[in-house]
Design a protein around this motif. Structure first.
Motif, short mmCIF file in Angstrom:
data_model
loop_
_atom_site.label_atom_id
_atom_site.label_comp_id
_atom_site.label_asym_id
_atom_site.label_seq_id
_atom_site.Cartn_x
_atom_site.Cartn_y
_atom_site.Cartn_z
N PRO A 28 0.81 -1.23 0.00
CA PRO A 28 0.00 0.00 0.00
C PRO A 28 0.83 1.27 0.00
O PRO A 28 0.28 2.35 0.13
N SER A 29 2.12 1.17 -0.14
CA SER A 29 3.07 2.29 -0.11
C SER A 29 3.26 2.79 1.32
O SER A 29 2.53 2.44 2.23
N MET A 30 4.26 3.65 1.48
CA MET A 30 4.70 4.07 2.81
C MET A 30 3.62 4.83 3.57
O MET A 30 2.87 5.61 2.99
N PRO A 31 3.56 4.65 4.90
CA PRO A 31 2.65 5.47 5.70
C PRO A 31 3.15 6.92 5.76
O PRO A 31 4.32 7.19 5.56
N GLY A 32 2.25 7.81 6.05
CA GLY A 32 2.63 9.22 6.22
C GLY A 32 2.15 10.09 5.08
O GLY A 32 2.59 9.98 3.95
N MET A 33 1.20 10.96 5.39
CA MET A 33 0.63 11.83 4.37
C MET A 33 1.65 12.82 3.83
O MET A 33 1.64 13.16 2.64
N GLU A 36 4.78 15.01 -0.87
CA GLU A 36 6.04 15.30 -1.56
C GLU A 36 6.15 14.50 -2.84
O GLU A 36 6.63 14.99 -3.86
N MET A 37 5.71 13.24 -2.81
CA MET A 37 5.77 12.39 -4.00
C MET A 37 4.89 12.93 -5.12
O MET A 37 5.16 12.72 -6.31
N ALA A 38 3.81 13.62 -4.75
CA ALA A 38 2.87 14.12 -5.74
C ALA A 38 3.42 15.32 -6.51
O ALA A 38 2.92 15.64 -7.59
N LYS A 39 4.43 15.95 -5.97
CA LYS A 39 4.98 17.12 -6.64
C LYS A 39 5.76 16.72 -7.89
O LYS A 39 6.47 15.73 -7.87
N PRO A 40 5.63 17.48 -8.97
CA PRO A 40 6.41 17.16 -10.16
C PRO A 40 7.89 17.38 -9.90
O PRO A 40 8.27 18.23 -9.09
N GLY A 41 8.70 16.63 -10.56
CA GLY A 41 10.14 16.74 -10.38
C GLY A 41 10.86 15.80 -11.31
O GLY A 41 10.25 15.11 -12.13
N PRO A 42 12.16 15.73 -11.21
CA PRO A 42 12.93 14.88 -12.12
C PRO A 42 12.79 13.40 -11.81
O PRO A 42 12.78 13.00 -10.64
N GLU A 43 12.66 12.59 -12.85
CA GLU A 43 12.71 11.15 -12.68
C GLU A 43 14.14 10.65 -12.71
O GLU A 43 14.47 9.65 -12.07
N VAL A 44 14.99 11.34 -13.46
CA VAL A 44 16.41 11.03 -13.54
C VAL A 44 17.17 12.11 -12.79
O VAL A 44 16.88 13.30 -12.96
N SER A 79 12.69 10.70 -3.19
CA SER A 79 11.46 10.59 -2.40
C SER A 79 11.65 9.80 -1.12
O SER A 79 10.84 9.91 -0.20
N MET A 80 12.73 9.00 -1.01
CA MET A 80 12.96 8.21 0.20
C MET A 80 14.45 8.17 0.54
O MET A 80 15.07 7.10 0.55
N PRO A 81 15.06 9.31 0.84
CA PRO A 81 16.50 9.31 1.16
C PRO A 81 16.86 8.40 2.33
O PRO A 81 17.91 7.76 2.33
N TRP A 82 15.99 8.35 3.33
CA TRP A 82 16.30 7.52 4.50
C TRP A 82 16.37 6.05 4.13
O TRP A 82 17.23 5.31 4.63
N PHE A 135 15.34 14.43 4.48
CA PHE A 135 15.89 13.09 4.63
C PHE A 135 14.79 12.08 4.96
O PHE A 135 14.76 10.97 4.43
N TRP A 136 13.85 12.47 5.83
CA TRP A 136 12.83 11.52 6.27
C TRP A 136 11.57 11.53 5.41
O TRP A 136 10.87 10.50 5.31
N VAL A 137 11.26 12.66 4.80
CA VAL A 137 10.00 12.78 4.05
C VAL A 137 10.23 12.73 2.54
O VAL A 137 9.36 12.29 1.78
N GLY A 138 11.41 13.15 2.08
CA GLY A 138 11.66 13.23 0.65
C GLY A 138 11.35 14.62 0.13
O GLY A 138 10.97 15.53 0.87
N GLY A 139 11.51 14.79 -1.15
CA GLY A 139 11.23 16.10 -1.75
C GLY A 139 11.43 16.06 -3.25
O GLY A 139 11.41 14.99 -3.87
N THR A 140 11.63 17.23 -3.83
CA THR A 140 11.79 17.31 -5.27
C THR A 140 12.75 18.45 -5.59
O THR A 140 13.27 19.12 -4.70
N LEU A 141 12.99 18.64 -6.89
CA LEU A 141 13.86 19.70 -7.36
C LEU A 141 13.12 20.54 -8.39
O LEU A 141 12.07 20.14 -8.90
N LYS A 142 13.67 21.70 -8.71
CA LYS A 142 13.02 22.58 -9.67
C LYS A 142 13.02 21.99 -11.07
O LYS A 142 12.10 22.23 -11.84
N GLU A 143 14.04 21.25 -11.39
CA GLU A 143 14.11 20.65 -12.72
C GLU A 143 13.12 19.50 -12.84
O GLU A 143 12.97 18.69 -11.93
N VAL A 144 12.43 19.44 -13.97
CA VAL A 144 11.49 18.36 -14.25
C VAL A 144 11.96 17.63 -15.50
O VAL A 144 12.23 18.26 -16.52
#
Length: 522
Positions: free
Chosen positions: A190-195, A200-208, A300-303, A376-385
């Motif tokens: 069901p994917s990781m717990p935590g809204m 953060e995963m929903a935000k657009p960002g780079p795949e590579v 999205s999951m540095p930890w 580190f714990w929640v993940g994030g994104t970058l300006k580049e897409v």
């Protein structure tokens, strides 16, 4: 957010599996990772009979001038509880399945005839806790606590048969399989717990990773590690079955009774639990952690990337060294132990590139003024897409899929030759009649040379090959400093050491790009 187009013609990107997820720009579904499909919002209102009512939709958009990074997650529910309920609704079957596993564990001691009190209470209490937390996680406000608690219980179930030296094979199989399935159903499927993580995963960002030529977190890249961990788990479980007394003989094709001697040695008995069983636990966790997260987990999951690296590399190297010390400490070789060490060794080159990408991402996030701890714990994104257009898609010929699994790992002939020299040194004392401390030196240094030569096949740490220059120098000096080497052996080690040093200078071909890390690949 106000659209720049009339509402009737606005483009809407939605997930084929989760129609409640809609946003105004391309991206991936935060629930399952599928690519969002674009369609006209007016057509969607008329044609999509599965679309939820507006009160249950999660809308994601861009704020002007932020390149998609000032996300406006406007939720009609008005609170995180309602969002969690929407996200979890389709996965509630996992809670009831875990509760079923809990009742299975509660009854297992009486069904399979457990004898040891510790195992009986462990299964009964673990089962009761699985039921409790699975039902507790049905409440949105306790989803995070409940599912992570289930995962920790699953980890305990991996150790319980080893801690209590379970006398029944059924108890060993029961706990380890139920534990692994509980972890998978709680946080993998069901994917990781935590809204916050999903936002953060929903935000657009780079795949590579920016500046990279491939995605180190793609499933193609993780497949070798999953397969290797599964193979290591099967072998370690077999060795553990012998140590725990479930089987009376063990297969050994080359070294006589070497495997029995190693598994029943004083060194092995000093461990409070079965050391082979501990290896099986490590491979189980590695396999599950390799599965965890989507194809952008480098951001999205540095930890998870960090803990996976710790489990595979430092602990893996320690395991390899302990195995290769067997002829020194125990005086015997174990074929299957060597195979598990080799499996652990080949996992390492496939692991380090993802850690480098994650480290670069955290550095960029810090420069952008974001909290390093939260990222580190929640993940994030970058300006580049960007879109990962290089990784081959499902359905292509196997000849297209296999090369993608080895991106970032190359095998120059110099490293292959260095590996061969290391393996030769490990077994040379028995073949050349070397004894005493000189023999021990060859066993140990040969293993270290092999380990370094294989690990640095990962392009991002190719500079590590220079360690073999130091090992080569020691190979040359050791016969003159240590007892047990004859005149012929001294000349032999001189030749091996010089050859190793010469082989350590060429870098070999580097096929991929790693952004700013390129300058460190020397």
């Amino acid at each position: 957010m106000k659209s720049q187009h009339p509402p009737s013609a606005a483009a809407v990107y939605t997930c084929p599996m989760h129609p409640e997820v809609q946003q105004a720009q391309p991206g991936k579904c935060p629930l399952c990772g599928m690519q969002l499909v674009g369609e006209n919002s007016q057509d969607k209102r008329h044609n999509n009979t599965l679309a939820p009512q507006p009160s249950t939709m999660v809308h994601q958009g861009q704020e002007g001038g932020q390149g998609g990074h000032g996300m406006n997650h406007s939720v009609k529910h008005g609170d995180m509880t309602a969002m969690t309920l929407d996200m979890r609704r389709r996965w509630l079957w996992t809670n009831f399945t875990i509760a079923g596993f809990g009742f299975w564990l509660i009854t297992s001691p009486f069904t399979f005839g457990y004898v040891k009190t510790g195992m009986i209470w462990s299964d009964v209490l673990s089962g009761a806790l699985l039921v409790f937390f699975a039902l507790l996680a049905l409440l949105p406000r306790f989803d995070f606590t409940g599912r992570w608690s289930i995962s920790f219980i699953g980890i305990w179930l991996q150790f319980a048969p080893l801690v209590f030296w379970a006398e029944k094979p059924a108890a060993f199989v029961n706990d380890t399989l139920i534990g692994a399935l509980a972890i998978a159903l709680a946080i993998l499927i069901p994917s990781m717990p935590g809204m916050a993580h999903h936002m953060e995963m929903a935000k657009p960002g780079p795949e590579v990773p920016p500046g990279w030529s491939y995605n180190p977190s793609s499933w193609h890249q993780r497949a070798p590690m999953i397969i290797a961990a599964f193979a290591g788990w099967l072998i370690s479980r077999y060795l553990a079955a012998f140590q725990l007394g479930y089987i009376s003989t063990i297969w050994e094709p080359f070294f006589g009774d070497g495997t029995v001697k190693v598994l029943t040695s004083e060194v092995s008995r000093k461990f409070p639990i079965s050391d082979a069983g501990l290896g099986a636990v490590s491979y189980t966790l590695e396999m599950l952690m390799a599965w965890m997260g989507g194809a952008t987990r480098w951001r999205s999951m540095p930890w998870m990337v960090t803990f996976f690296f710790i489990l595979v590399v430092p602990l893996g190297v320690t395991s390899i060294v302990l195995v290769t010390l067997q002829p020194v400490v125990v005086g015997h070789w174990c074929t299957l132990c060597l195979v598990t060490a080799f499996i652990m060794l080949i996992m390492i080159p496939f692991t380090v590139d993802e850690l480098v990408a994650m480290g670069q991402f955290l550095k960029h996030s810090r420069r952008d003024g974001k909290s390093l701890w939260r990222t580190f714990w929640v993940g994030g994104t970058l300006k580049e897409v960007n879109i990962d257009e290089r990784t081959p898609k499902y359905g292509l010929p196997i000849t297209d899929l296999l090369p993608a699994a080895a991106w970032g790992v190359t095998m120059p002939w110099t490293l292959i030759a260095s590996t061969a020299l290391g393996i030769w040194l490990m077994f040379a004392p028995e073949l050349l009649g070397v004894t005493g401390s000189a023999a021990d030196s060859d066993h140990i240094v040969g293993a270290l040379i092999t380990t370094v030569s294989v690990i640095v096949m990962a392009e991002v740490i190719r500079a590590g090959r220079f360690l073999n220059i130091l090992f080569g120098a020691w190979v040359i000096a050791a016969p003159w400093l240590l007892a047990g080497a004859g005149r012929g052996v001294k000349w032999h080690d001189l030749a091996v050491g010089v050859l190793l040093i010469v082989l350590s200078f060429p870098r070999g071909n580097i096929k991929e790009r790693y952004a700013t890390w390129d300058r460190l690949i020397v």
